[in-house]
Design an enzyme around this catalytic site. Structure first.
Site, PDB file in Angstrom:
ATOM      1  N   ASP A   9       0.850  -1.187   0.000  1.00 14.81           N
ATOM      2  CA  ASP A   9       0.000   0.000   0.000  1.00 14.81           C
ATOM      3  C   ASP A   9       0.889   1.241   0.000  1.00 14.81           C
ATOM      4  O   ASP A   9       2.061   1.195   0.424  1.00 14.81           O
ATOM      5  CB  ASP A   9      -0.923   0.017   1.220  1.00 14.81           C
ATOM      6  N   ASP A 156      -2.556  -0.104   6.900  1.00 13.25           N
ATOM      7  CA  ASP A 156      -3.526  -0.578   5.913  1.00 13.25           C
ATOM      8  C   ASP A 156      -3.119  -1.915   5.306  1.00 13.25           C
ATOM      9  O   ASP A 156      -3.974  -2.744   4.981  1.00 13.25           O
ATOM     10  CB  ASP A 156      -3.711   0.467   4.805  1.00 13.25           C
TER      11      ASP A 156
END
Length: 248
Positions: A9, A156
């Site tokens: 990410d 994340d």
């Protein structure tokens, strides 16, 4: 042969690299044979520009915090070494790959050519017409993300790893490796200049040994189960051919 995957990410200064926006954080978590190993890569970056106000509201990484971080070109080799030839697992892959390949081009590097699994595209196939952002998938697959006040690339990826495992095989937080909020497998990461804290992945966790164990029913257990079903009578819903269906 062990299968290595990397959940990846980024956080960026804005939504479009074609408008001069840059990557400001990279987070990546390693999976081997669908298990989180504890190995990870995380790096803040100096984008040499300010974030859009909306982007800043999402990630909270201020200019003051980022000004002392390295540029992408300085860390490109270490980043590529961590990725290796692993399959990349990314939520909305075109966004992250567009930014990363732009950064690689600016650094004089070749674009990423690894196989990619886009969890957003996969979720849309599995759940057409429904919300498939990461928060919605967390609710759908009972993945805890209540501690996610700000978006952070490493945080994340940890959440996405749980969602990916649940969505593709029903495996969530296997062996407690991912770490619950405030749990023993969690560590604090350096935050943005506003002193917020992010939960991270431990740098060293013992890797599980051997393949996942599958326990199958024995022939005797299968026979006893069949006898049990027969003793229930002929009105079982899974045996419609044995039912006496009344005329309409």
């Amino acid at each position: 042969m062990a299968v290595r995957q990397v959940v990846l990410d980024t956080e960026t200064t804005g939504i479009d690299w074609k408008q001069g926006h840059r990557v400001i954080e990279i987070g990546a978590v390693e999976l081997i044979d669908r298990r989180v190993t504890g190995a990870y890569y995380q790096q803040y970056l100096n984008p040499q520009r300010s974030s859009d106000p909306e982007a800043l509201r999402i990630h909270g990484l201020t200019d003051e915090f980022l000004q002392d971080q390295p540029g992408f070109a300085e860390v490109a080799d270490a980043f590529l070494e961590f990725l290796g030839d692993a399959e990349l697992i990314i939520h909305n892959a075109p966004f992250d790959l567009g930014f990363l390949n732009h950064e690689l081009q600016l650094a004089g590097k070749a674009p990423l050519r690894q196989a990619v699994m886009d969890t957003l595209a996969d979720a849309r196939r599995r759940h057409p017409g429904q919300k498939n952002d990461l928060d919605s998938l967390c609710r759908r697959y009972s993945v805890e993300n209540g501690h996610r006040e700000l978006h952070g690339a490493l945080l994340d990826t940890r959440i996405l790893a749980e969602v990916y495992l649940a969505m593709t095989g029903g495996q969530v937080d296997m062996m407690g490796m991912l770490g619950a909020a405030g749990g023993p497998a969690a560590t604090e990461m350096r935050s943005a200049g506003d002193d917020r804290r992010r939960e991270g992945i431990p740098a060293a966790v013992s890797r599980p040994r051997g393949p996942l164990r599958v326990i199958r029913a024995s022939a005797e257990e299968c026979m006893l189960h069949q006898q049990y079903l027969q003793n229930m009578g002929g009105n079982a819903l899974w045996e419609p051919e044995s039912q006496d269906i009344p005329p309409a």
